[in-house]
Motif scaffolding. Structure first.
Motif, PDB file in Angstrom:
ATOM      1  N   ASN A 122      44.785 -34.389  -9.585  1.00 15.06           N
ATOM      2  CA  ASN A 122      45.346 -35.106  -8.479  1.00 15.06           C
ATOM      3  C   ASN A 122      45.467 -33.895  -7.215  1.00 15.06           C
ATOM      4  OD1 ASN A 122      47.757 -36.933 -10.479  1.00 15.06           O
ATOM      5  ND2 ASN A 122      45.659 -37.431  -9.557  1.00 15.06           N
ATOM      6  N   THR A 123      46.558 -33.543  -6.651  1.00  7.99           N
ATOM      7  CA  THR A 123      46.731 -32.584  -5.550  1.00  7.99           C
ATOM      8  C   THR A 123      46.123 -31.281  -6.278  1.00  7.99           C
ATOM      9  OG1 THR A 123      48.432 -33.682  -4.416  1.00  7.99           O
ATOM     10  CG2 THR A 123      48.197 -31.475  -4.147  1.00  7.99           C
TER      11      THR A 123
ATOM     12  N   THR B  51      52.374 -32.843  -0.457  1.00  6.69           N
ATOM     13  CA  THR B  51      51.972 -32.243   0.948  1.00  6.69           C
ATOM     14  C   THR B  51      53.049 -31.514   1.516  1.00  6.69           C
ATOM     15  OG1 THR B  51      52.762 -34.101   2.266  1.00  6.69           O
ATOM     16  CG2 THR B  51      50.613 -34.211   1.481  1.00  6.69           C
TER      17      THR B  51
ATOM     18  N   LYS C 200      48.039 -41.321  -3.403  1.00 10.02           N
ATOM     19  CA  LYS C 200      47.653 -40.304  -2.393  1.00 10.02           C
ATOM     20  C   LYS C 200      48.269 -40.420  -1.133  1.00 10.02           C
ATOM     21  CE  LYS C 200      43.185 -39.667  -2.038  1.00 10.02           C
ATOM     22  NZ  LYS C 200      41.637 -39.778  -1.979  1.00 10.02           N
TER      23      LYS C 200
ATOM     24  N   PHE D 168      50.840 -35.828  -6.444  1.00  7.64           N
ATOM     25  CA  PHE D 168      50.514 -35.840  -5.035  1.00  7.64           C
ATOM     26  C   PHE D 168      51.628 -35.286  -4.224  1.00  7.64           C
ATOM     27  CE2 PHE D 168      48.136 -39.194  -6.949  1.00  7.64           C
ATOM     28  CZ  PHE D 168      46.888 -38.933  -6.576  1.00  7.64           C
TER      29      PHE D 168
ATOM     30  N   THR E 216      41.657 -34.210  -3.757  1.00  8.15           N
ATOM     31  CA  THR E 216      42.058 -34.244  -4.944  1.00  8.15           C
ATOM     32  C   THR E 216      41.221 -33.538  -6.032  1.00  8.15           C
ATOM     33  OG1 THR E 216      40.955 -36.247  -5.802  1.00  8.15           O
ATOM     34  CG2 THR E 216      43.018 -36.363  -4.664  1.00  8.15           C
TER      35      THR E 216
ATOM     36  N   HIS F 151      43.117 -37.089   1.546  1.00  6.35           N
ATOM     37  CA  HIS F 151      43.838 -36.235   0.757  1.00  6.35           C
ATOM     38  C   HIS F 151      42.858 -35.617  -0.413  1.00  6.35           C
ATOM     39  CE1 HIS F 151      47.480 -34.168  -0.796  1.00  6.35           C
ATOM     40  NE2 HIS F 151      47.073 -34.597  -2.042  1.00  6.35           N
TER      41      HIS F 151
END
Length: 514
Positions: free
Chosen positions: A221-222, A234, A194, A232, A201, A199
């Protein structure tokens, strides 16, 4: 007089070229390999499915050659794709298991591939769709810069990719060496942990309530597009895709590639992703079958095939194009998401009569639909010759008279006569099969098959339960479903096949002529 002679000479040359072009074209037909993802032997109506219809793929089977003993070389995606491109069994390559999100290029520049062989023969080469063979080098892909090495460094002229898989991050397209539509002010980050404590999940209870498709194991996860993923990431908001739009993107880019190269021989690797989880077909296909999103995804795959063949017809390329339809491994139902694949299965049998599926070395894991189609060249029919995706590099090299030099494509057999349906053609006399990676392997020789496991301990997988003992032995003609283990009844045959399996492993190659 000189002018008339010159004009006649020019006309003669033009006429000569016109008359010779069909024969030249026949020597270098276009080649399209359509590789489905997680498609089982029993998933198509032309292979016996009764709970859904696949008319466009059925058209290939009716007008071409439908193989009853066509295989992929592994029962998971990365190994099969590696061996399809390189002509080498993936167990020989360290790290050739299912690739993680930040995997670097598995196939190194300079490796002979089906694409490089056809490129040497004058073909324009392209790959569109799922890659899952890693990009870049060093510590990981440079998602915000040049993603190389990749397909363009191993023989492809063009690529438009899903870089990993739909259930793994990052959820972006890659065209040639760069992420498509990436805003430099919103850089992409991909990692194993993470990036921050806050973040979101898929494992967070409140986030999980909002998911459009819940997870059953892993895949939490993401969250992107309302679906949890592996890994993960972003950033890259403008570059992110919707799952529902992937098939349209593959078709659009493939049609563009075909149109751009219609006047010269081309090779297109169309790497479908429809059946792979998370199964989220376009809204216009949702609800088209009674099998849930998995069945709907098969219908979407069939639509993709139809769009490609319609394009060939429109451009008058059909009679000069060899299509090979195959799958990267056998079927799986619950592969990490609650999408109704099990609950809505009904009478449908994804692997047909065969045991196992994805992740297994039983027949259901590697025996899949396999069709060759070339109007006017391949006589419609059915073939029981043993052929495999690992054989396509050597076979396509033979098609265009391109020699295989040295240790190139070390496990790829030239089965071109069998692919074209020649009456006296032979297929493979043996075939090695693997799951994700070794040391578990299986070897088929003629009608016999031995399964060799790393351990005698029984264990379960997502799609099959391993039998007792370290070895299993089956006679496929009498027992295609691999129910009757003959280890105790035929110890000499077991010993013979295990010795042959070890010899293939130790030799480092199996292709005749090396």
């Amino acid at each position: 007089m000189r002018i008339k002679l010159a004009a006649m000479f020019a006309v003669g040359i033009a006429l000569s070229l016109t008359l010779s072009s069909p024969s030249r074209a026949a020597e270098r037909p276009n080649v399209i390999v359509i590789m489905a993802d997680d498609l089982g032997y029993g998933d198509l109506s032309c292979y016996g499915a009764t709970e859904l219809q696949t008319p466009n793929i059925d058209k290939l089977a009716a007008g071409g050659l439908r193989f009853t003993e066509g295989y992929c070389s592994a029962s998971t995606c990365t190994p099969t794709r590696f061996s399809f491109l390189t002509g080498m069994y993936a167990f020989r390559q360290p790290g050739a298991g299912i690739a993680p999100p930040n995997a670097t290029s598995l196939i190194k520049p300079g490796t002979e591939t089906i694409a490089s062989l056809l490129s040497k023969a004058g073909y324009k080469t392209g790959v569109v769709g799922k890659w899952h063979l890693g990009l870049g080098e060093g510590e990981g892909p440079d998602w915000n810069g040049l993603l190389k090495p990749g397909p363009l460094e191993i023989g492809f002229d063009y690529c438009y990719l899903l870089p990993t898989t739909n259930d793994r991050v990052p959820s972006v397209y890659v065209e040639n060496h760069r992420v498509v539509d990436l805003d430099p002010n919103d850089p992409l980050w991909v990692g194993r942990k993470k990036p921050s404590e806050d973040h979101p999940t898929g494992i967070d209870p409140e986030v999980r309530k909002t998911l459009k498709m819940d997870w059953s194991h892993g895949h939490n996860n993401t969250v992107h597009n309302g679906i949890g993923r592996i890994g993960f990431y972003t950033g890259g908001q403008k570059a992110r895709w919707r799952d529902e739009d992937l098939a349209d993107a593959w078709v659009d880019k493939s049609v563009e590639f075909i149109e751009s190269n219609k006047d010269e021989p081309f090779f297109l690797f169309f790497a479908s992703h429809d059946l792979h989880v998370p199964r989220m077909p376009h809204e216009r296909f949702q609800g088209k079958t009674k099998l849930g999103f998995r069945g709907d995804a098969i219908v979407q795959l069939d639509w993709c095939v139809g769009e490609l063949t319609k394009t060939l017809d429109r451009l008058k390329l059909s009679e000069n194009t060899l299509i090979v339809f195959c799958s990267d491994n056998g079927p799986v139902l619950d592969d990490g998401y609650k999408d109704g694949a099990i609950e809505q299965l009904g009478k449908h049998k994804p692997a047909g009569v065969y045991r196992g599926g994805k992740y297994s070395i039983y027949e259901g894991g590697t025996r899949t639909p396999f069709i060759t189609y070339w109007p006017g060249t391949i006589k419609p029919g059915q073939s029981d010759r043993v052929v495999c995706t690992v054989d396509l590099p050597a076979s396509m090299a033979a098609l265009v008279n391109q020699p295989l030099e040295g240790q190139a494509c070390p496990d790829s057999f030239n089965v071109l006569p069998a692919l074209l349906g020649k009456s006296d053609a032979e297929g493979r006399d043996h075939l090695l099969q693997q799951p994700n990676k070794g040391p578990t392997l299986a070897l088929r020789v003629g009608d016999w098959k031995v399964l060799s496991y790393a351990s005698a301990k029984p264990h379960k997988r997502l799609t099959y339960a391993k039998g007792e003992g370290k070895y299993e032995l089956y006679h496929l003609v009498d027992d295609p479903a691999e129910k009757n283990n003959l280890v105790k009844k035929h110890p000499e045959k077991l010993k013979e096949l295990l010795e042959q399996l070890e010899a293939i492993k130790a030799a480092g190659h199996s292709r005749p002529g090396i």
